[in-house]
Design a protein around this motif. Structure first.
Motif: not given
Ligand SMILES: [Zn+2]
Length: 182
Positions: A107-136
């Motif tokens: 998913l990350h690769s598809e989206i960054t490739t697409t956004i980069n067609k508009y502008r060379n954006i900063k790829d902030r990376g593949l991260k982890t977080a204890h978000y509730l929707v991800l946990k549950k």
């Protein structure tokens, strides 16, 4: 048939991040609906939306919807906010299966490739977080933070851009679930 839940972040009384011109809840809904439309037109897949209009849905309820639907996959769509922030990042729950990491990569690769067609954006990376929707949620789940509402506001106010980002979510999902084409 594979089953998918798409989660448009925030909604109703909860606007999410806001700028002078934009509200996160409007942007996440547009991206989510574009992703849904793209997938329904092109692939065999059953889709549940946690919301399809401007209503409030709690985080627990979003996860329950995905679990009840017996989703194979859960994608939560958000927009970032921070002073002087810019770029794209994605999140998974830290203690998760390898399968979830693979979905995040696709998913990350598809989206960054697409956004980069508009502008060379900063790829902030593949991260982890204890978000509730991800946990549950009990299936592979990824949360995307699609640029920042302030510094990236020019892109986020373009309908064509939001459509492209929605379709990029769709392609990442289709690739990972190996959805049959219609
Ligand atoms: Zn958000």
């Amino acid at each position: 048939m594979k089953r998918l839940t798409i989660d448009a972040g925030h909604g109703g009384e909860d606007p999410g991040a806001v700028s002078d011109k934009l509200r996160e809840k409007d942007i996440t809904l547009k991206i989510a609906l574009y992703a849904e439309e793209f997938l329904r037109k092109n692939f065999e897949v059953l889709i549940k939306m946690t919301r399809s209009n401007d209503v409030f849905v709690s985080l627990n309820e979003r996860a329950r919807i995905a679990n009840r639907f017996k989703s194979d996959l859960f994608v939560s769509i958000h927009v970032n906010a921070a002073t002087n922030g810019t770029g794209f990042e994605s999140y998974i729950y830290p203690e998760t299966k390898q399968q979830t990491r693979e979905f995040q990569k696709a998913l990350h690769s598809e989206i960054t490739t697409t956004i980069n067609k508009y502008r060379n954006i900063k790829d902030r990376g593949l991260k982890t977080a204890h978000y509730l929707v991800l946990k549950k949620t009990s299936m592979p789940a990824v949360l995307t933070e699609n640029l920042f509402i302030d510094l990236d506001g020019d892109l986020l106010s373009q309908e064509s851009f939001l459509k492209e980002v929605g379709e990029a979510h769709g392609r990442g999902i289709a690739e990972f679930l190996q959805l049959p084409k219609i």
